[in-house]
Write a protein that holds these residues in place. Structure first.
Motif, PDB file in Angstrom:
ATOM      1  N   ASN B  45       0.828  -1.207   0.000  1.00 20.65           N
ATOM      2  CA  ASN B  45       0.000   0.000   0.000  1.00 20.65           C
ATOM      3  C   ASN B  45       0.865   1.261   0.000  1.00 20.65           C
ATOM      4  O   ASN B  45       0.488   2.272  -0.594  1.00 20.65           O
ATOM      5  CB  ASN B  45      -0.945   0.004   1.207  1.00 20.65           C
ATOM      6  CG  ASN B  45      -2.088  -0.983   1.038  1.00 20.65           C
ATOM      7  OD1 ASN B  45      -2.429  -1.357  -0.083  1.00 20.65           O
ATOM      8  ND2 ASN B  45      -2.680  -1.414   2.134  1.00 20.65           N
ATOM      9  N   THR B  48       2.406   1.728  -3.516  1.00 18.95           N
ATOM     10  CA  THR B  48       1.439   2.137  -4.546  1.00 18.95           C
ATOM     11  C   THR B  48       0.824   3.501  -4.218  1.00 18.95           C
ATOM     12  O   THR B  48      -0.099   3.948  -4.893  1.00 18.95           O
ATOM     13  CB  THR B  48       0.322   1.086  -4.697  1.00 18.95           C
ATOM     14  OG1 THR B  48      -0.159   0.751  -3.394  1.00 18.95           O
ATOM     15  CG2 THR B  48       0.814  -0.162  -5.371  1.00 18.95           C
ATOM     16  N   LEU B  50      -0.987   4.424  -1.687  1.00 22.92           N
ATOM     17  CA  LEU B  50      -2.315   4.444  -1.082  1.00 22.92           C
ATOM     18  C   LEU B  50      -2.279   4.874   0.381  1.00 22.92           C
ATOM     19  O   LEU B  50      -3.258   5.390   0.903  1.00 22.92           O
ATOM     20  CB  LEU B  50      -2.978   3.066  -1.199  1.00 22.92           C
ATOM     21  CG  LEU B  50      -3.302   2.629  -2.625  1.00 22.92           C
ATOM     22  CD1 LEU B  50      -3.706   1.177  -2.661  1.00 22.92           C
ATOM     23  CD2 LEU B  50      -4.402   3.497  -3.210  1.00 22.92           C
ATOM     24  N   ILE B  51      -1.176   4.616   1.036  1.00 21.29           N
ATOM     25  CA  ILE B  51      -1.007   5.077   2.419  1.00 21.29           C
ATOM     26  C   ILE B  51       0.381   5.716   2.558  1.00 21.29           C
ATOM     27  O   ILE B  51       1.280   5.451   1.767  1.00 21.29           O
ATOM     28  CB  ILE B  51      -1.197   3.941   3.469  1.00 21.29           C
ATOM     29  CG1 ILE B  51      -0.148   2.835   3.297  1.00 21.29           C
ATOM     30  CG2 ILE B  51      -2.583   3.349   3.413  1.00 21.29           C
ATOM     31  CD1 ILE B  51      -0.166   1.792   4.420  1.00 21.29           C
ATOM     32  N   ILE B  73       2.808   6.932 -10.347  1.00 18.03           N
ATOM     33  CA  ILE B  73       1.587   6.112 -10.285  1.00 18.03           C
ATOM     34  C   ILE B  73       1.191   5.641 -11.687  1.00 18.03           C
ATOM     35  O   ILE B  73       0.668   4.544 -11.868  1.00 18.03           O
ATOM     36  CB  ILE B  73       0.434   6.932  -9.632  1.00 18.03           C
ATOM     37  CG1 ILE B  73       0.659   7.065  -8.124  1.00 18.03           C
ATOM     38  CG2 ILE B  73      -0.937   6.354  -9.926  1.00 18.03           C
ATOM     39  CD1 ILE B  73       0.500   5.807  -7.321  1.00 18.03           C
ATOM     40  N   TYR B  78      -1.845  -2.175  -9.725  1.00 17.78           N
ATOM     41  CA  TYR B  78      -1.970  -2.810  -8.406  1.00 17.78           C
ATOM     42  C   TYR B  78      -3.221  -3.677  -8.338  1.00 17.78           C
ATOM     43  O   TYR B  78      -4.316  -3.222  -8.658  1.00 17.78           O
ATOM     44  CB  TYR B  78      -2.032  -1.720  -7.332  1.00 17.78           C
ATOM     45  CG  TYR B  78      -2.149  -2.234  -5.897  1.00 17.78           C
ATOM     46  CD1 TYR B  78      -1.482  -3.374  -5.472  1.00 17.78           C
ATOM     47  CD2 TYR B  78      -2.914  -1.546  -4.960  1.00 17.78           C
ATOM     48  CE1 TYR B  78      -1.582  -3.823  -4.163  1.00 17.78           C
ATOM     49  CE2 TYR B  78      -3.009  -1.982  -3.634  1.00 17.78           C
ATOM     50  CZ  TYR B  78      -2.337  -3.117  -3.254  1.00 17.78           C
ATOM     51  OH  TYR B  78      -2.440  -3.566  -1.953  1.00 17.78           O
TER      52      TYR B  78
END
Lengths: 255, 308
Positions: B45, B48, B50-51, B73, B78
């Motif tokens: 995560n 990618t 996301l966090i 990105i 993913y």
């Protein structure tokens, strides 16, 4: 811009497939049709069970008061429909991790939030104007007297549109804050209803968005200078809450 | 292709990642293996975008990930462990959304969607709502979405863990196909057989720490050891204890009625083991010599980490 376009299209599809348009339609236009009919039929239905002096009060509706009555009902019931239909706009996407694949495919927070806002802002505005015009049509047919005109109806509808656009911006922000969409829904209802209390305070009310509803009901003088601070503050609130929502969506953990 | 340096991530007081570092070569399949809760998904995560993370550096294609996140990105795909879709959409509509988000050329998008649906074998169900798909179909749908924009790096989080044997095999075949296209694949899994089948490099993560990063061939070279698997009629607790006392026995692991004997010298072991076991009343019903596999290495590493 590509996120905005992609999500605008997605929101239209979602609103169709999940019956959001239908629910908002029932909460706005259907009510506009039903409200004057009920108002006309109510005295007849209750005539036998009410004292004479009370029933004469119910029979005294003019076109103006019937329209004002509709606006009051629209606010009370429309707000419930609005809140419960749109409370999950962001909360559901975050909670159910639906943004993971779009985000890793290049979706941006700003485009997504703006697409959701503009889509439902436009949808609500269309439903509000159609609802007000529908109501005007029936009020005009069923009641007599008063000064109500299509111009007044459009002016009042514009104020309602702006009001619901403010509520939508706040709801979007609340929906990004809470994982449970119901909390966002309940909070926006409480906000809407409690703000109306301030309409009783002449010194404060022009500085709060609910004054838009107060002026919409003042059909003899809908647009005047007292709306200038309200309009500026309402537009400011929309910008602030959209900005806060975008910032929040950029910072939260999507996965 | 990917370089991670001293990456740390905390959830409150809990340290999910304790300063991990590793590198992923371009065009390789990087197997990120570990038990549930080891920190695999957290790492993915983070990689990618996301966090967020607390400290450390990530470089993808030589660029600092924090500074060039949005640009990078676009080179990443993913597939999360449980991909979530807009269930009211069908496969075609969902891939159209992903294509639009990726900035796909309008004319080429339709062709690419058809091609992907063909690859993931969803063409027949392309007009069915995703909400009605099986787990395996959703996983394949997720893979199609992840590779829509032909990413250079593909992150796959436990892509086969929820699938039945047939679905697992299909997923591994798909990954094998992507490997042939020279896509750098970062594969997180706890199914070691899967990692062994498709990965070039193995990275073992346990309790937020990297225990080992090694190419699979190097790993086998270093840990090449023979194991004697002996199946007994009854539980071999006593036999294992007596075997452990012998100088040529490195370790004995018991699983039910089977004992896996790791040895230092296979020649001595082959001669001596039956002499030793003949002293026991417990009959031997099966015997096999095999090479150490990834599972043996993994268990050895993780147990060593637990002892620290």
């Amino acid at each position: 811009m590509r996120t905005f376009n992609a999500y605008f299209k997605k929101e239209i599809l979602e609103a169709i497939r999940t019956n959001k348009y239908l629910i908002l339609f029932v909460g706005t236009i259907f009510w506009a049709l039903l409200d004057p009919l009920l108002l006309k039929l109510l005295p007849i239905l209750l005539k036998s069970s009410l004292p004479v002096d009370m029933s004469s009060l119910l029979l005294d509706f003019t076109r103006d008061s019937a329209f004002q009555n509709f606006m009051g009902d629209f606010f009370e019931i429309g707000t419930l429909f609005f809140a419960f239909t749109l409370m999950g706009l962001l909360a559901n996407e975050i909670t159910f991790k639906k943004l993971v694949l779009p985000y890793t495919s290049g979706a941006g927070s700003a485009g997504m939030v703006l697409a959701k806002y503009f889509h439902y802002g436009v949808t609500l505005s269309i439903f509000i104007i159609l609802s007000f015009l529908t109501n005007y049509f029936y009020v005009d047919k069923l009641f007599a007297g008063g000064i109500l005109s299509i111009g007044i109806v459009i002016k009042s509808a514009l104020l309602y549109m702006l009001y619901y656009c403010v509520l939508l911006a706040i709801l979007l922000f609340l929906s990004s804050l809470f994982k449970r969409s119901l909390i966002a829904g309940i909070m926006i209802i409480i906000f809407g209803y409690t703000m109306s209390v301030f309409n009783q305070l002449p010194g404060i009310r022009p500085y709060l968005p609910n004054y838009l509803l107060y002026k919409a009901a003042d059909i003899r003088n809908v647009f005047n200078n007292s709306l200038i601070p309200t309009t500026i503050i309402s537009l400011g609130l929309i910008i602030i809450f959209i900005f806060l929502t975008i910032r929040r969506m950029k910072k939260i953990d999507i996965a | 292709m990917i370089k991670v340096v001293d990456l740390k991530k905390n959830y409150g007081r809990f340290e999910a990642l304790k300063s991990i570092s590793f590198e992923v070569r371009e065009g390789s399949v990087f197997g990120f293996i570990g038990r549930n809760g080891a920190g695999k998904t957290t790492t993915m995560n983070i990689l990618t975008g996301l966090i967020g993370f607390d400290s450390g550096k990530i470089f993808i294609r030589g660029m600092d990930f924090k500074e060039h996140r949005q640009e990078l990105i676009n080179h990443i795909g993913y597939l999360p462990e449980i991909p979530a879709f807009y269930d009211y959409m069908n496969a075609y509509e969902y891939l159209d959304l992903i294509g639009n988000l990726s900035g796909y050329d309008k004319n080429k998008k339709g062709k690419r969607i058809d091609e992907l649906l063909d690859i993931v074998k969803l063409k027949k169900n392309a007009r069915r709502r995703i909400g009605g798909y099986s787990k395996g179909m959703k996983q394949r749908m997720g893979l199609a979405a992840a590779i829509m924009d032909r990413p250079e790096i593909l992150f796959l989080d436990e892509p086969s863990s929820a699938l039945d044997p047939e679905g697992r095999l299909e997923m591994l075949e798909l990954i094998g196909g992507l490997k042939d296209e020279r896509i750098t694949i970062f594969l997180s899994t706890h199914i070691l057989n899967d990692a062994e089948r498709v990965c070039d490099t193995i990275c073992i993560l346990d309790e937020g720490r990297i225990l080992l990063t090694e190419s699979l061939s190097e790993l086998y070279k270093k840990h090449i050891q023979l194991i004697l698997d002996i199946e007994f009629e009854a539980d071999p607790e006593n036999e294992a204890d007596s075997l452990k006392m012998l100088h040529w026995v490195k370790d004995v692991k018991i699983r039910g009625k089977r004992a896996s004997v790791e040895v230092n010298n296979i020649d001595i072991a082959k001669k001596e083991i039956f002499k030793e076991l003949s002293k026991s009343d417990n009959s031997i019903i099966g015997y096999q010599i095999r090479k150490m596999n990834l599972e043996d290495i993994f268990i050895g590493m993780v147990n060593k980490n637990a002892d620290i």
